[in-house]
Design a protein around this motif. Structure first.
Motif, mmCIF file in Angstrom:
data_model
loop_
_atom_site.group_PDB
_atom_site.id
_atom_site.type_symbol
_atom_site.label_atom_id
_atom_site.label_comp_id
_atom_site.label_asym_id
_atom_site.label_seq_id
_atom_site.Cartn_x
_atom_site.Cartn_y
_atom_site.Cartn_z
ATOM 1 N N UNK A 10 0.797 -1.235 -0.009
ATOM 2 C CA UNK A 10 -0.088 0.131 -0.025
ATOM 3 C C UNK A 10 1.032 1.338 0.088
ATOM 4 N N UNK A 11 0.617 2.032 -1.043
ATOM 5 C CA UNK A 11 1.463 3.236 -1.126
ATOM 6 C C UNK A 11 1.211 4.233 -0.011
ATOM 7 N N UNK A 12 1.742 4.494 1.214
ATOM 8 C CA UNK A 12 1.266 5.528 1.925
ATOM 9 C C UNK A 12 2.424 6.580 1.981
ATOM 10 N N UNK A 13 2.437 7.551 2.874
ATOM 11 C CA UNK A 13 3.135 8.652 2.766
ATOM 12 C C UNK A 13 4.622 8.172 2.936
ATOM 13 N N UNK A 14 4.897 7.205 3.819
ATOM 14 C CA UNK A 14 6.464 6.750 4.103
ATOM 15 C C UNK A 14 6.937 6.074 2.819
ATOM 16 N N UNK A 15 6.123 5.408 2.107
ATOM 17 C CA UNK A 15 6.470 4.857 0.642
ATOM 18 C C UNK A 15 7.034 5.970 -0.362
ATOM 19 N N UNK A 16 6.041 6.940 -0.214
ATOM 20 C CA UNK A 16 6.336 8.324 -1.077
ATOM 21 C C UNK A 16 7.680 8.848 -0.610
ATOM 22 N N UNK A 17 7.510 9.033 0.584
ATOM 23 C CA UNK A 17 9.047 9.772 1.302
ATOM 24 C C UNK A 17 10.111 9.069 0.487
ATOM 25 N N UNK A 18 10.122 7.748 0.679
ATOM 26 C CA UNK A 18 11.306 6.990 0.369
ATOM 27 C C UNK A 18 11.462 7.505 -1.176
ATOM 28 N N UNK A 19 10.525 7.182 -2.098
ATOM 29 C CA UNK A 19 10.721 7.618 -3.428
ATOM 30 C C UNK A 19 11.372 8.901 -3.771
ATOM 31 N N UNK A 20 10.317 9.723 -3.180
ATOM 32 C CA UNK A 20 10.869 10.990 -3.470
ATOM 33 C C UNK A 20 12.220 11.487 -3.217
ATOM 34 N N UNK A 22 14.859 9.443 -2.693
ATOM 35 C CA UNK A 22 15.939 8.700 -3.376
ATOM 36 C C UNK A 22 15.916 9.429 -4.719
ATOM 37 N N UNK A 23 14.544 9.759 -5.311
ATOM 38 C CA UNK A 23 14.664 10.197 -6.771
ATOM 39 C C UNK A 23 15.417 11.489 -6.617
ATOM 40 N N UNK A 24 15.251 12.488 -5.865
ATOM 41 C CA UNK A 24 15.804 13.749 -5.556
ATOM 42 C C UNK A 24 17.333 13.839 -5.546
ATOM 43 N N UNK A 25 17.648 13.098 -4.483
ATOM 44 C CA UNK A 25 19.015 12.921 -4.051
ATOM 45 C C UNK A 25 20.085 12.386 -5.072
ATOM 46 N N UNK A 26 19.734 11.246 -5.758
ATOM 47 C CA UNK A 26 20.251 10.679 -6.670
ATOM 48 C C UNK A 26 20.270 10.935 -8.117
ATOM 49 N N UNK A 27 18.984 11.518 -8.286
ATOM 50 C CA UNK A 27 18.830 11.798 -9.881
ATOM 51 C C UNK A 27 18.772 13.277 -10.127
ATOM 52 N N UNK A 28 18.082 14.055 -9.127
ATOM 53 C CA UNK A 28 18.169 15.472 -9.717
ATOM 54 C C UNK A 28 19.003 16.517 -8.879
ATOM 55 N N UNK A 82 18.405 22.991 2.227
ATOM 56 C CA UNK A 82 17.669 22.938 1.027
ATOM 57 C C UNK A 82 17.144 21.762 0.508
ATOM 58 N N UNK A 83 17.963 20.581 0.453
ATOM 59 C CA UNK A 83 17.532 19.435 0.194
ATOM 60 C C UNK A 83 16.132 18.788 0.677
ATOM 61 N N UNK A 84 16.230 19.245 2.130
ATOM 62 C CA UNK A 84 14.985 18.840 2.976
ATOM 63 C C UNK A 84 13.797 19.621 2.476
ATOM 64 N N UNK A 85 14.144 20.744 2.267
ATOM 65 C CA UNK A 85 12.859 21.779 1.981
ATOM 66 C C UNK A 85 12.265 20.918 0.512
ATOM 67 N N UNK A 89 8.367 19.349 -0.238
ATOM 68 C CA UNK A 89 7.506 20.083 -1.069
ATOM 69 C C UNK A 89 7.115 18.857 -2.330
ATOM 70 N N UNK A 90 8.174 18.452 -2.491
ATOM 71 C CA UNK A 90 7.999 17.371 -3.755
ATOM 72 C C UNK A 90 6.677 16.277 -2.938
ATOM 73 N N UNK A 91 7.395 15.861 -1.876
ATOM 74 C CA UNK A 91 6.401 14.704 -1.198
ATOM 75 C C UNK A 91 4.943 15.259 -0.911
ATOM 76 N N UNK A 92 5.000 16.412 -0.562
ATOM 77 C CA UNK A 92 3.576 17.258 -0.580
ATOM 78 C C UNK A 92 2.769 17.242 -1.971
ATOM 79 N N UNK A 93 3.406 17.418 -2.754
ATOM 80 C CA UNK A 93 2.794 17.443 -4.191
ATOM 81 C C UNK A 93 2.215 15.869 -4.712
#
Length: 187
Positions: A10-20, A22-28, A82-85, A89-93
């Motif tokens: 079940x994709x909950x907030x914690x699952x999306x937090x991991x995704x966002x 990792x995506x930001x820190x490793x890819x963007x 800055x990364x946390x901010x 924001x990405x997680x909220x979206x």
């Protein structure tokens, strides 16, 4: 053909937090080196402005060096803040979008076969060959599988119903021909 592994997540907030994250820190995320370059440029500007034409001024040189030292020490904290901010924001979206599309909290079943994986939810099933995988990342609680389509499969390790988390990572790395990267989530 029977699947080798199966996860019902079940994709909950914690699952999306991991995704966002990792995506930001490793890819963007831009390199911190750029911040150091900006800091050095700023220190040079401070030196130039303080010198006021006298480029040999000890006071101006000291002010420029002090500016550089302060920035050099502060940049890692600025970068982390800055990364946390950005991630927050990405997680909220992402969560807002998932709730709007009525996929937030809906169970998704992922099955991993020898030659492909599939994802099934209330909308149907989508099969994806492993050649479409662009990155494999493991966090403490999840396996994240990034696809060429821009999507990410977020498989919670504790939700495996077939196979073990210790076997899934190496299987995916071999099947996809990509290394499995490990990422430690910030507290």
């Amino acid at each position: 053909m029977e699947p080798r592994f199966q996860v019902e997540t079940v994709h909950d907030r914690e699952a999306y937090r991991n995704m966002v994250t990792v995506h930001y820190m490793l890819h963007q995320k831009n390199s911190v080196k750029a911040l150091y370059a900006v800091g050095a440029l700023l220190a040079l500007c401070v030196w130039w402005t303080t010198a006021n034409g006298d480029l040999t001024s000890i006071r101006a040189l000291g002010t420029g060096l002090l500016t550089f030292a302060v920035l050099f020490l502060a940049i890692p904290y600025i970068d982390r803040f800055a990364a946390r901010q950005v991630c927050a924001r990405m997680l909220d979206r992402v969560v807002k979008g998932a709730k709007k599309s009525k996929t937030f909290g809906i169970p998704t079943r992922y099955r991993f076969y020898e030659d492909r994986l599939d994802a099934s939810d209330s909308e149907g099933t989508i099969e994806t060959p492993y050649s479409q995988v662009t990155d494999l990342v493991e966090t403490q609680g999840y396996h994240l599988i990034f696809l060429q389509s821009g999507q990410c499969i977020v498989a919670r390790k504790s939700d495996l119903t077939l196979g073990t988390p210790e076997e899934l990572g190496p299987f995916l790395a071999e099947a996809c021909g990509r290394p499995l990267r490990t990422y430690e989530m910030p507290a």
